[in-house]
Design a protein around this motif. Sequence first.
Motif, PDB file in Angstrom:
ATOM      1  N   GLY A  67      39.620  31.926  47.794  1.00  0.00           N
ATOM      2  CA  GLY A  67      38.436  32.540  48.317  1.00  0.00           C
ATOM      3  C   GLY A  67      37.327  32.567  47.073  1.00  0.00           C
ATOM      4  N   ARG A  68      36.346  33.394  47.564  1.00  0.00           N
ATOM      5  CA  ARG A  68      35.217  33.404  46.402  1.00  0.00           C
ATOM      6  C   ARG A  68      35.671  34.408  45.283  1.00  0.00           C
ATOM      7  N   VAL A  69      35.169  34.041  44.239  1.00  0.00           N
ATOM      8  CA  VAL A  69      35.516  34.583  42.890  1.00  0.00           C
ATOM      9  C   VAL A  69      34.806  35.898  42.650  1.00  0.00           C
ATOM     10  N   VAL A  70      35.527  37.004  42.196  1.00  0.00           N
ATOM     11  CA  VAL A  70      34.635  38.264  42.039  1.00  0.00           C
ATOM     12  C   VAL A  70      35.225  38.619  40.558  1.00  0.00           C
ATOM     13  N   GLY A  71      33.997  39.255  39.970  1.00  0.00           N
ATOM     14  CA  GLY A  71      34.367  39.758  38.691  1.00  0.00           C
ATOM     15  C   GLY A  71      35.190  41.066  38.632  1.00  0.00           C
ATOM     16  N   VAL A  72      35.949  40.985  37.560  1.00  0.00           N
ATOM     17  CA  VAL A  72      36.951  42.328  37.755  1.00  0.00           C
ATOM     18  C   VAL A  72      36.803  43.092  36.290  1.00  0.00           C
ATOM     19  N   PHE A  73      36.517  44.457  36.058  1.00  0.00           N
ATOM     20  CA  PHE A  73      36.180  45.070  34.820  1.00  0.00           C
ATOM     21  C   PHE A  73      35.295  44.378  34.024  1.00  0.00           C
ATOM     22  N   GLY A  74      33.976  44.374  34.670  1.00  0.00           N
ATOM     23  CA  GLY A  74      32.885  43.937  34.028  1.00  0.00           C
ATOM     24  C   GLY A  74      32.794  42.505  33.676  1.00  0.00           C
ATOM     25  N   ARG A  75      33.400  41.697  34.646  1.00  0.00           N
ATOM     26  CA  ARG A  75      33.703  40.180  34.479  1.00  0.00           C
ATOM     27  C   ARG A  75      34.593  39.930  33.412  1.00  0.00           C
ATOM     28  N   THR A  76      35.275  40.685  33.002  1.00  0.00           N
ATOM     29  CA  THR A  76      36.470  40.493  31.831  1.00  0.00           C
ATOM     30  C   THR A  76      37.336  39.391  32.595  1.00  0.00           C
ATOM     31  N   PHE A  77      37.520  39.644  33.824  1.00  0.00           N
ATOM     32  CA  PHE A  77      38.383  38.597  34.475  1.00  0.00           C
ATOM     33  C   PHE A  77      37.701  38.150  35.812  1.00  0.00           C
ATOM     34  N   ALA A  78      38.107  36.960  36.587  1.00  0.00           N
ATOM     35  CA  ALA A  78      37.568  36.383  37.443  1.00  0.00           C
ATOM     36  C   ALA A  78      38.614  36.203  38.365  1.00  0.00           C
ATOM     37  N   ALA A  79      38.658  36.653  39.762  1.00  0.00           N
ATOM     38  CA  ALA A  79      39.862  36.973  40.489  1.00  0.00           C
ATOM     39  C   ALA A  79      39.241  36.310  41.748  1.00  0.00           C
ATOM     40  N   PRO A  80      39.906  35.122  42.331  1.00  0.00           N
ATOM     41  CA  PRO A  80      39.613  34.888  43.787  1.00  0.00           C
ATOM     42  C   PRO A  80      39.994  36.037  44.602  1.00  0.00           C
ATOM     43  N   VAL A  81      39.214  36.464  45.806  1.00  0.00           N
ATOM     44  CA  VAL A  81      39.241  37.630  46.130  1.00  0.00           C
ATOM     45  C   VAL A  81      40.699  37.937  46.962  1.00  0.00           C
TER      46      VAL A  81
END
Length: 364
Positions: A93-107
């Motif tokens: 799925g779409r990618v979301v930024g985690v921890f201020g975009r430190t990581f990019a995670a498919p939802v």
Amino acid sequence: MDMTLPTAASSARRVPRGLTPASVVLGGTLLSLVGLSWDIQWHNDVGPDTFFTLPHLFLYAGSAAAGLASLVVVLATTAAQRWGRPVDPIVGGRVVGVFGRTFAAPVGYLISGCGAASFLLYGLWDQWWHGLYGFDAMIASPPHIGLLLSITVTMVGAVMVFATAREHRWGVLGMIVSTAILVAFSMVTVIGLQAVSDGNEAVDVGVAFMCVLLLMMCARALDRPGGVLGVAVVVAGMQAVLWWFSPWAAEAYAVAVGLPLRDYLDDVPTLPGFIPMALVVVAGLVESLRRLPGWVVGAIGSTVLGVCAPLQRAWLHGNDMPELSAVLVVAAVAVGFGAVAGFLGTRFGGLLRHLAPEKETNHA
């Protein structure tokens, strides 16, 4: 979390390819379901357990597999974005930024990974619990409840992962199987409703609610004939396998570790016995009434399950048939809850359809 819209190109390298990590997550949830059915049967047929019983290890292994696969996808997606390579939205799925975009995670993988991470935390609590109190005589201990909820979150993530690939055959099949696993696993959640009423009325309504909710969700997300019926058939297949496996595994393991079985064991395995055998009928109704509003279909399906639940229990356990008044009460309550389940399931299915773009690139 910051939303980051990914891009995709048919010629671009997929990071990673969608089917492999999704299969690992799906296999992990299936392993957890088998371990849970075994563990519940162990508690009923034998009783005490410790942190390192074999059924527990099945649960841990399933969650670990799903968690590691999710972590690999998140790290690979993060590296891809940092190197400027396109990320295929079909992969989770779409990618979301985690921890201020430190990581990019498919939802989808973010949800399954968070469930696995919380499972680890509850697992540490469970180990401390066993060290403090020793054996658990019942399954409903506080850390066990947390563990079961964590696995449920991972299973929801698995459904999301496959829902993003619904335009591909492997995505459709994966969503059918992952939804079926979630349906079977949700039967454990509703067992907790036994504390609400003296009898099984609350449990019967809860079973109807969860089954209708998940069937309607799958129907809306896939939006194709046969999908919901496929879920019911897979659930029936898992019910048949667990019906044989759970008692056999509990007895074999008890003999191996030198623990006796309890007297007067019930011939009906616990978790498979809770799964409604009328689910195929309700799935057929959902398929045939798909043009009606979701809340109407939900009310009809939940009523069927609410009526059939006490009849199934009486047949399986050899009890007297329930009084008509009791069946009518369950049916009346199930109508209302079923309407809510149908409405919510349709909404949730619509949300799943938004995890990926309307038109995906074919690269299955």
